[in-house]
Design an enzyme around this catalytic site. Structure first.
Site, mmCIF file in Angstrom:
data_model
loop_
_atom_site.group_PDB
_atom_site.id
_atom_site.type_symbol
_atom_site.label_atom_id
_atom_site.label_comp_id
_atom_site.label_asym_id
_atom_site.label_seq_id
_atom_site.Cartn_x
_atom_site.Cartn_y
_atom_site.Cartn_z
ATOM 1 C CE LYS A 190 -1.815 3.084 2.000
ATOM 2 N NZ LYS A 190 -1.693 4.507 1.594
ATOM 3 N N GLY A 243 6.829 5.459 8.156
ATOM 4 C CA GLY A 243 6.027 6.677 8.159
ATOM 5 C C GLY A 243 6.108 7.369 9.493
ATOM 6 C CB SER A 244 3.916 9.875 11.028
ATOM 7 O OG SER A 244 2.679 9.203 11.105
ATOM 8 C CB THR A 245 6.199 8.614 15.760
ATOM 9 O OG1 THR A 245 7.572 8.529 15.345
ATOM 10 C CG2 THR A 245 6.085 7.998 17.137
ATOM 11 N N GLY A 248 2.477 4.877 13.341
ATOM 12 C CA GLY A 248 3.144 3.673 13.865
ATOM 13 C C GLY A 248 2.489 3.180 15.148
ATOM 14 C CD GLU A 265 13.016 0.955 9.963
ATOM 15 O OE1 GLU A 265 13.527 1.915 10.583
ATOM 16 O OE2 GLU A 265 13.439 -0.207 10.074
ATOM 17 C CB CYS A 299 12.828 8.919 8.516
ATOM 18 S SG CYS A 299 13.828 7.752 7.606
ATOM 19 C CD GLU A 396 9.874 13.127 11.510
ATOM 20 O OE1 GLU A 396 8.731 12.666 11.655
ATOM 21 O OE2 GLU A 396 10.825 12.455 11.084
HETATM 22 P P1 NAP Z 1 1.747 8.665 7.679
HETATM 23 O O1 NAP Z 1 0.347 8.841 8.076
HETATM 24 O O2 NAP Z 1 2.601 7.960 8.644
HETATM 25 O O3 NAP Z 1 1.785 7.907 6.278
HETATM 26 C C1 NAP Z 1 2.642 6.838 5.960
HETATM 27 C C2 NAP Z 1 1.873 5.712 5.295
HETATM 28 O O4 NAP Z 1 0.911 5.194 6.212
HETATM 29 C C3 NAP Z 1 1.066 6.164 4.089
HETATM 30 O O5 NAP Z 1 1.035 5.122 3.137
HETATM 31 C C4 NAP Z 1 -0.294 6.375 4.694
HETATM 32 O O6 NAP Z 1 -1.336 6.337 3.762
HETATM 33 C C5 NAP Z 1 -0.372 5.217 5.642
HETATM 34 N N1 NAP Z 1 -1.388 5.366 6.684
HETATM 35 C C6 NAP Z 1 -1.901 6.497 7.218
HETATM 36 N N2 NAP Z 1 -2.836 6.199 8.135
HETATM 37 C C7 NAP Z 1 -2.938 4.849 8.181
HETATM 38 C C8 NAP Z 1 -3.741 3.929 8.912
HETATM 39 N N3 NAP Z 1 -4.659 4.328 9.778
HETATM 40 N N4 NAP Z 1 -3.555 2.626 8.702
HETATM 41 C C9 NAP Z 1 -2.641 2.178 7.836
HETATM 42 N N5 NAP Z 1 -1.874 2.986 7.093
HETATM 43 C C10 NAP Z 1 -2.012 4.315 7.266
HETATM 44 O O7 NAP Z 1 2.427 10.041 7.322
HETATM 45 P P2 NAP Z 1 1.831 11.298 6.525
HETATM 46 O O8 NAP Z 1 0.456 11.609 7.012
HETATM 47 O O9 NAP Z 1 2.006 11.066 5.080
HETATM 48 O O10 NAP Z 1 2.843 12.439 6.981
HETATM 49 C C11 NAP Z 1 2.701 13.070 8.239
HETATM 50 C C12 NAP Z 1 4.045 13.291 8.892
HETATM 51 O O11 NAP Z 1 4.701 12.053 9.113
HETATM 52 C C13 NAP Z 1 5.045 14.073 8.073
HETATM 53 O O12 NAP Z 1 4.858 15.434 8.173
HETATM 54 C C14 NAP Z 1 6.344 13.621 8.651
HETATM 55 O O13 NAP Z 1 6.651 14.361 9.813
HETATM 56 C C15 NAP Z 1 6.087 12.199 9.031
HETATM 57 N N6 NAP Z 1 6.614 11.235 8.037
HETATM 58 C C16 NAP Z 1 7.693 10.508 8.347
HETATM 59 C C17 NAP Z 1 8.208 9.615 7.428
HETATM 60 C C18 NAP Z 1 9.413 8.790 7.722
HETATM 61 O O14 NAP Z 1 10.036 8.264 6.824
HETATM 62 N N7 NAP Z 1 9.774 8.628 8.966
HETATM 63 C C19 NAP Z 1 7.615 9.477 6.182
HETATM 64 C C20 NAP Z 1 6.482 10.228 5.884
HETATM 65 C C21 NAP Z 1 5.999 11.104 6.836
HETATM 66 P P3 NAP Z 1 -1.777 7.674 2.946
HETATM 67 O O15 NAP Z 1 -0.589 8.504 2.696
HETATM 68 O O16 NAP Z 1 -2.311 7.091 1.725
HETATM 69 O O17 NAP Z 1 -2.815 8.352 3.765
#
Ligand code: NAP
Ligand code: MG
Length: 492
Positions: A190, A243-245, A248, A265, A299, A396
């Site tokens: 996904k 993705g985000s903490t 996670g 991660e 990240c 972050e």
């Molecule tokens: P996110 O919510 O953690 O998204 C990462 C992945 O998880 C995406 O594929 C997202 O889908 C999916 N996801 C979101 N909610 C989910 C749920 N309830 N169940 C399963 N999967 C789910 O991050 P974001 O909203 O894109 O970004 C927000 C913040 O996270 C950023 O501003 C940044 O600070 C941080 N971030 C960190 C990393 C890293 O590598 N550590 C990467 C990205 C973002 P969708 O995108 O399709 O909604």
């Protein structure tokens, strides 16, 4: 490099809605719903992806399960699995120019950076192709002589959900696909809703490489719909997430339904210590790229720098000059070093942090000018935060925002470096070998870089301490995270 012909043919093909991959078929969402895909450099909609939801995820999980039970992939010899993975890596290389164009259109990153991630992906797949023939258990001597034959075997964990973020779409998809497939798992990928295009193209290349039907499924859609369905699905054995903490933590709770395995991660707020004796000529560009590469959307970005007093002024001056030379613009412009941020939402989020830095009394040391236009551009910003408990030096930001403060000596490194809930990366710049190793031991971080920043290798485990994650990717740990150990006790 940038190729006008490839660009034109992509732009001609893209407007047709993209399909996702379920059970070897290219399909739209059962609901018929779609999600528009934006080019973050222009804000223009370039195509759409299916808005997969629980029904589509269920179909994908069923197909992955069927392929797993049939053994079409996991029962193949290690050599055959390695051959398919290697072929997959060759196809990525053959199509690297097109994939790079697609990545720039979808994510915005500079073209050269996109191209470099192709190499990272290829190397990672080849490293894991090597694992296919090296995943075995042990025999042990149990009981009296000739009483037992006892041994362990390593088996694939089963059906795995791979959830990736938008900041390194193709590289991150490959980082998860390669070990999962090397281990013999069947998967449902996904990708992030903002950046699914290269993941879908990878699906085509996997099929071309000879991946049996149903082993790799790719469901696009919202995290709250497709992602949520995957993490709560009772027939998914493991989730590997980047993705985000916050998400996670949500996954940990959701996974408790069937106690699926979870690798996470997550985010970071990685500290970088520059000692008085550092070689500034190399430390400045390295620390600069450590935060500004990929516009800070990394990240393990080295987002808080600490300098010893004797070097502080020269470091601020050097980093400001470095930031000032970084061109912000379209990823297709060959001089661009910072592409746009991923979305309007992310741009607003980063701006909000910059505003909070000013409110908290941080000293604005460098204030880059973002280009005008509809793209989500954000130039570098550097704040001085000596003695401040500012949010910008604790949380972050995921944008090109750096804070700099002073630190006195090695004695302060543990307290300062470990002062956030994160523990992903850390940087150390010094000519003193002994101080470098001591500092590395003092920091709670999964990855420590000395006299450079951010170089990774597939042979070493990557992951975080504390709230930066659970488990590791890459290395022995990474591939074994997709396996279960089974012990067999035979009475002879
Ligand atoms: P996110 O919510 O953690 O998204 C990462 C992945 O998880 C995406 O594929 C997202 O889908 C999916 N996801 C979101 N909610 C989910 C749920 N309830 N169940 C399963 N999967 C789910 O991050 P974001 O909203 O894109 O970004 C927000 C913040 O996270 C950023 O501003 C940044 O600070 C941080 N971030 C960190 C990393 C890293 O590598 N550590 C990467 C990205 C973002 P969708 O995108 O399709 O909604
Ligand atoms: Mg996009």
């Amino acid at each position: 490099m940038y190729n006008e012909k490839i660009h034109a043919s992509l732009m001609a093909a893209l407007p047709r809605p993209r399909d996702m991959l379920i059970g070897g078929q290219w399909v739209q969402a059962q609901s018929g719903e779609t999600i528009p895909v934006e080019d973050p450099a222009t804000g223009q909609v370039i195509t759409s992806i299916p808005a997969g939801d629980a029904a589509d995820v269920d179909a994908a999980v069923r197909s992955a399960r069927a392929s797993f039970e049939a053994g079409v992939w996991r029962n193949l010899s290690g050599e055959k699995r390695a051959e398919v993975l290697w072929k997959f890596s060759e196809l990525i290389l053959e199509n690297a120019a097109e994939l790079s164009h697609l990545e720039v259109l979808d994510n915005g990153m500079p073209f050269a950076f996109a191209n470099a991630t192709m190499t990272t992906a290829v190397n990672g797949i080849r490293y894991h192709a090597g694992w296919c023939t090296k995943l075995y258990g042990q025999t042990t001597q149990m009981g009296e002589f000739n009483e037992f034959h006892s041994y362990s075997v390593m088996e694939p964990v089963g059906v795995v959900g791979l959830i990736t973020p938008w900041n390194g779409p193709l590289a991150m998809a490959c980082t998860k696909l390669a070990p999962a497939l090397a281990a013999g798992c069947s998967v449902v990928l996904k990708p992030a809703e903002q950046t699914s295009l290269t993941a879908l193209r990878l699906g085509e290349l996997l099929i071309e490489a000879g991946m049996p039907e149903g082993v790799v499924n790719i469901v696009t859609g919202l995290g709250t719909a497709a992602g949520e369905a995957l993490i709560t699905h009772d027939d998914v054995n493991k989730i590997s997430f980047t993705g985000s903490t916050a998400t996670g933590k949500h996954i940990v709770r959701a996974a408790s339904g069937n106690l699926k395995r979870v690798t996470l991660e997550l985010g970071g707020k990685s500290p970088v210590f520059v000692f008085d004796d550092a070689d500034l000529a190399s430390a400045i560009p390295a620390a600069g790229m450590g935060i500004f590469a990929n516009s800070g959307q990394v990240c393990y970005a080295g987002s808080r720098v600490y300098a010893q007093p004797g070097i502080y002024d020269r470091l601020v001056e050097g980093l400001s000059a470095f930031a000032d030379r970084m061109k912000v613009g379209s990823g297709f412009d060959k001089d661009t070093m910072l592409g746009p941020l991923i979305s309007r939402r992310q741009q607003e989020r980063v701006q909000h942090y910059i505003d909070s830095g000013l409110t908290d009394g941080a000293e604005l040391l460098y204030d880059g000018k973002s280009p005008a236009g509809d793209g989500y551009f954000m130039a570098p910003t550097i704040f001085g935060t000596d003695g401040l408990e500012a949010r910008i030096s604790r949380e972050e930001i995921f944008g090109p925002v750096l804070t700099i403060s002073r630190f006195e000596s090695l004695d302060n490194i543990r307290r300062i470096g470990n002062a956030t809930p994160y523990g992903l990366g850390a940087g150390i710049y010094t000519q003193n070998l002994s101080n470098a190793h001591k500092a590395a031991r003092l920091l709670d971080a999964g990855n420590v870089w000395v006299n450079h920043y951010g170089r990774l290798d597939r042979s070493l485990p990557f992951g975080g301490f504390k709230q930066s994650g659970w488990g590791r990717e890459n290395g022995t740990e990474g591939v074994k995270a997709f396996m279960e150990a089974k012990s067999v006790y035979v009475k002879m």
